[in-house]
Design an enzyme around this catalytic site. Structure first.
Site, short mmCIF file in Angstrom:
data_model
loop_
_atom_site.label_atom_id
_atom_site.label_comp_id
_atom_site.label_asym_id
_atom_site.label_seq_id
_atom_site.Cartn_x
_atom_site.Cartn_y
_atom_site.Cartn_z
N ASP A 392 0.83 -1.21 0.00
CA ASP A 392 0.00 0.00 0.00
C ASP A 392 0.87 1.27 0.00
O ASP A 392 1.69 1.47 0.89
CB ASP A 392 -0.87 -0.05 1.27
CG ASP A 392 -1.84 1.11 1.37
OD1 ASP A 392 -1.77 2.04 0.54
OD2 ASP A 392 -2.67 1.09 2.29
N TRP A 394 -1.02 4.20 -0.80
CA TRP A 394 -2.14 5.12 -1.01
C TRP A 394 -2.82 5.53 0.29
O TRP A 394 -3.86 6.16 0.26
CB TRP A 394 -3.16 4.47 -1.95
CG TRP A 394 -2.58 4.08 -3.27
CD1 TRP A 394 -2.49 4.91 -4.37
CD2 TRP A 394 -2.03 2.83 -3.66
NE1 TRP A 394 -1.91 4.22 -5.40
CE2 TRP A 394 -1.60 2.94 -5.00
CE3 TRP A 394 -1.82 1.62 -3.01
CZ2 TRP A 394 -1.00 1.90 -5.71
CZ3 TRP A 394 -1.22 0.58 -3.71
CH2 TRP A 394 -0.82 0.72 -5.03
N ASP A 395 -2.28 5.08 1.41
CA ASP A 395 -2.94 5.29 2.70
C ASP A 395 -4.33 4.66 2.70
O ASP A 395 -5.28 5.20 3.26
CB ASP A 395 -3.03 6.80 3.04
CG ASP A 395 -3.20 7.04 4.54
OD1 ASP A 395 -3.20 6.05 5.29
OD2 ASP A 395 -3.35 8.20 4.94
N TYR A 396 -4.46 3.51 2.04
CA TYR A 396 -5.70 2.73 2.12
C TYR A 396 -5.65 1.83 3.37
O TYR A 396 -6.02 0.66 3.32
CB TYR A 396 -5.87 1.86 0.87
CG TYR A 396 -6.19 2.59 -0.42
CD1 TYR A 396 -6.86 3.81 -0.41
CD2 TYR A 396 -5.83 2.06 -1.66
CE1 TYR A 396 -7.15 4.47 -1.59
CE2 TYR A 396 -6.13 2.72 -2.85
CZ TYR A 396 -6.79 3.92 -2.80
OH TYR A 396 -7.09 4.56 -3.98
N ASP A 397 -5.12 2.40 4.47
CA ASP A 397 -5.11 1.61 5.70
C ASP A 397 -6.55 1.36 6.14
O ASP A 397 -7.46 2.09 5.76
CB ASP A 397 -4.30 2.30 6.80
CG ASP A 397 -4.76 3.72 7.07
OD1 ASP A 397 -5.65 4.22 6.36
OD2 ASP A 397 -4.24 4.33 8.01
#
Lengths: 733, 128
Positions: A392, A394-397
């Site tokens: 990741d 994209w900060d799709y945490d």
């Protein structure tokens, strides 16, 4: 600059007639208004390899903790070996009584479903405020606003337990809102990370202290300054038998840090007697930020039980003197869900530190970031891992709390877990082994990037079996504005950015467009699930971001510094805006995909939606935009229009047996009630601040109440307040 | 080209104001629209911007053709808008709302312009 002046003039001229009529969502301000990507060619200045000045030099990770980092000066003692929890008794959260809401997500399954049915679609329109309680926590004059309480109170028996945004623990009379006791936790302003938030407290019944003795029933809170605190549910006094006079220092073994770098904002679940603690690590600061370690503590005594430390996978004890938990590992800041039956805790993980650059991550980190990790609460070892994004950047945490349910399978119910994600992909997993129940496909993802030596994953996981909580890839014609001029500005912005869909790889030489952005899809509000009807309720966002990597030299020019730099200024860069990403070759600039002049989003509405999904068929039952334009408009001006435009939203839904869904969350500062069957809006009320929290409902003395913390949200630009607003039907009505 | 017409009444002053507004609105459309067209985006904006500037310029000379030129450009905007976004109300808003407000103002100048220079009405070659 030449381009900007005529644009601004013309936009104002053309917009004058439109202001009163046209709507948008300026309240969707994720970052300081001055933030915008540097643009093509502007991310690089000088030679990339040029050294940073001393001003930007890193402190040693082995440096001793500075004063104030161990907030209560709790003596640490020698490093503890792994241990097992004191056997627990059954907790009220396992099978909540009809009237109560004993846990953050109401029950251990985090359903946000209440069996209360006094409030119905027929009478919800008559709801009135029963009382308002003021927590007293809001910015003092002159303080930078970092507030967003995000609190959901819990109700057990005769107590409504809540916390202030700064972690004071409070017991209220559920019928009157009168304060019964309050524990002052003494959290300092410096300890606020990105946000002063306290999502909730935890109710625990002791297995060793008999009923009638102090601290038989306890309230547990985890704080922004990294402490666990246990107080007696009856009188709010510290439980002496827990930790050091009622407190545990969570900074032990963390190594060098500063106040506000690591914090707990989510209620830690207690699973078979083990308190499982995660913590947020401030995004975008440095690659070697403090560890994202997950730890277990004994709920009775506060004794250390185990650690799950990604880059020290075989060491479950506390670090030896002079050592520390492995730095820069993925942190988990979402609310975790416990599973007493399987002895697991489901940990939604985020990303390794330095979110937008992955070349310095270990294979161990790459296996567990942006994943659901099921950890055995006896040993601290992961039993299974399911990853929602590979490598990741994209900060799709994961921000959502997993919801547990019995999934209707062909051969009977399957113990399942629903994992909403910021991507708007909802994964349904078998919680015994982490295997997908609904198909998960690895689909090709773009790999083109101008970032050297940081290749992207050629595929990413998709969950086509569940309805996508998102819109198709953005097109130039989706660009929006009040007039052709500001719309044209956004079309230019769109065309100048790199955009190859959801997994567009980061870029240095020009901005890239990121949709979904870091606000989701589904964020920390999570979902609600009615197990009787098999209906899942989700509110979600359509809020793209405009990002660009910048060279170290450029980052220094922009003044980007990590929070532990002595020269760091709190207003100089936020966790979600531009970030230094120190210890990597690049900094990051993250801005909303908006028109910087009007503060209107560049994509057309809606920006927020609410969806009901039938879990039996996995089909959408109803779906519509969520939130009105009343409090939003160009230049941040409220339009006062009751048009349902669909605003960004933070905070989850609640579903009741009465057939009513309550959700606040939106930037119109309303709490809304919807008909669970049709999705029709039945009622709304204006809150004293932004309703960026999940509501809850309970019954007391035969009356059903609905509570919402109207704490506001600094980053959603909604008004801050300290008001907990509680509604009920009028007597005799 | 005819020289700039000197306004002699409130109505004529208002007409000048509308003409200047057209030029002011046309400039960013022309400049940014050209940039957009050059990087593969829509050609509509550069054309509409050029039409606005030409229309405003003509109106400043007292020619009713300027007003008609804008109204033609505005009328052509409608099918373009429907072609781009169909019947999506939010999508139509930026494309049609502002230009329509301007069209109303421009339409109101037509009688004034006719009075000023009735002789200059010709076949009205549109730039759009």
């Amino acid at each position: 600059m030449m381009r900007r002046i005529p644009l601004l003039t013309a936009t104002i001229l053309c917009g004058l007639g439109a202001v009163s009529l046209v709507t948008d969502d300026a309240a969707f301000a994720q970052t300081p208004p001055s933030e915008s990507a540097p643009g093509p060619g502007n991310a690089t200045t000088g030679r990339d390899s040029e050294k940073s000045s001393d001003k930007f030099a890193a402190p040693s990770p082995d440096a001793p903790q500075a004063p104030g980092v161990n907030a209560a000066n709790i003596p640490d003692g020698p490093p503890a070996e792994p241990g097992e929890a004191t056997p627990a008794v059954e907790q009220v959260t396992g099978n909540p009584v009809h009237d109560d809401w004993p846990a953050y997500g109401r029950d251990t399954s985090a359903t946000r479903y209440s069996p209360l049915d006094q409030i119905t679609p027929e009478n919800v329109g008559r709801l009135k405020r029963a009382f308002v309680y003021h927590t007293g926590s809001k910015p003092a004059p002159g303080q930078l606003n970092k507030w967003a309480a995000e609190t959901t109170p819990i109700k057990v028996g005769d107590g409504l337990y809540t916390c202030s945004a700064m972690d004071d623990i409070i017991k209220l009379d559920p019928g009157t809102g009168k304060e019964i006791w309050r524990h002052n936790s003494g959290v300092k302003y410096d300890s606020i990370p990105y946000t002063a938030a306290c999502k909730g407290v935890v109710y625990y019944t002791s297995s060793t202290v008999p009923e009638g003795q102090p601290c038989h029933n306890r309230i547990l809170a985890a704080t922004l300054d990294m402490r666990l605190i246990q107080v007696d549910a009856a009188d709010g006094r510290l439980c002496e038998g827990f930790g050091y006079h009622g407190q545990v220092n969570l900074m032990k073994g963390m190594g060098e840090s500063v106040p506000g770098f690591v914090s707990v904002t989510a209620p830690p679940p207690i699973v078979n007697g083990a308190i499982v603690v995660n913590h947020e690590v401030l995004d975008g600061q440095r690659r070697w930020a403090p560890s994202g370690v997950i730890r277990g503590y004994d709920a009775e005594t506060g004794r250390f039980l185990w650690a799950w430390d990604v880059n020290r996978p075989d060491q479950h004890g506390e670090p030896q003197p002079g050592e520390h938990y492995s730095r820069g590992t993925p942190n988990s800041w979402a609310t975790m869900t416990g599973d007493n039956e399987l002895g697991l805790v489901y940990v939604p993980t985020g990303n390794s530190a330095a979110d937008y650059y992955s070349a310095l991550r270990s294979p161990e980190e790459n296996r567990v970031s942006s994943s659901v990790v099921a950890i055995d609460v006896k040993t601290g070892s992961p039993r299974w891992v399911f990853q929602t994004v590979h490598k990741d950047v994209w900060d799709y945490d994961i921000g959502s709390q997993p919801t547990l349910l019995d999934f209707p399978g062909k051969d009977g119910p399957i113990p399942a877990l629903i994992m909403p994600t910021k991507r708007g992909q909802t994964f349904v997993l078998d919680r015994r082994d982490g295997k997908p129940i609904l198909p998960v496909e690895e689909r090709p993802a773009p790999t083109a990037t101008d970032v050297p030596n940081d290749p992207r994953s050629p595929t990413q996981p998709w969950s086509p079996g569940m309805p996508r909580l998102g819109v198709p890839e953005l097109k130039e014609t989706d660009m929006w504005g009040m007039s052709p001029i500001d719309q044209l500005y956004c079309r230019l912005k769109y065309r100048r950015a790199k955009y190859q869909g959801e997994f567009t790889a980061p870029e240095i030489s020009r901005p890239w467009l990121e949709y979904p952005g870091y606000n989701g899809g589904s964020d920390w509000g999570s979902m609600a699930y009615d197990p009787k009807a098999g209906v899942l309720i989700a509110n979600w966002n359509i809020t793209p971001m405009y990002d660009q990597l910048v060279t170290r030299k450029k980052a220094d020019e922009l003044g980007l510094m990590p929070v532990d730099d002595p020269h760091f200024s709190p207003s100089g860069g936020g966790a979600e805006g531009a970030g230094a990403m120190a210890d990597t070759p690049y900094g990051i600039v993250v801005s909303p995909f908006w028109n910087e002049f009007t503060h209107m989003m560049c994509n057309k509405p809606p920006y927020g939606m609410i969806t009901a999904i039938d879990i039996h068929t996995q089909k959408v039952l109803w779906q519509h935009p969520l939130g009105s334009a009343r409090a939003n408009g160009p230049w941040g001006l409220p339009t006062h229009l009751p048009l349902t435009i669909g605003t960004p939203n933070n905070g989850g839904p609640v579903i009741t047996a009465g057939g009513v869904i309550f959700v606040a969350a939106t930037t119109d500062n309303l709490i809304h009630a919807f008909d669970a069957k049709t999705g029709k809006e039945l009622w709304s009320d204006v809150l004293p601040g932004g309703g960026q929290a999940t509501p809850m409902t309970y019954e007391y003395n035969g009356k059903q109440y609905v509570a919402i913390m109207a704490g506001g949200h600094h980053f959603m630009m909604t008004p801050v307040s300290d008001a907990l607003v509680v509604y009920a039907l009028p007597d005799g009505g | 080209m005819a020289s700039i017409h000197k306004p002699q009444s409130a109505a004529e002053w208002a007409t000048v104001l509308v003409a200047v507004l057209l030029v002011l609105l046309g400039l960013p459309l022309l400049i940014m629209g050209a940039q957009l067209a050059m990087i593969g985006g829509s050609f509509y904006y550069v054309l509409f911007g050029a039409a606005l500037i030409a229309a405003g310029g003509l109106m400043l000379t007292g020619s009713v053709n300027g007003a008609l030129l804008y109204l033609v450009a505005w009328a052509l905007t409608w099918p373009w808008a429907f072609w781009e976004v169909g019947l999506d109300g939010w999508g139509l808003l930026p494309r049609l709302f502002g230009p329509t407000l301007v069209a109303i103002a421009v339409a109101l100048t037509v009688p004034v312009l006719r009075r000023i220079g009735g002789t200059t009405i010709s076949s009205g070659r549109s730039m759009a």
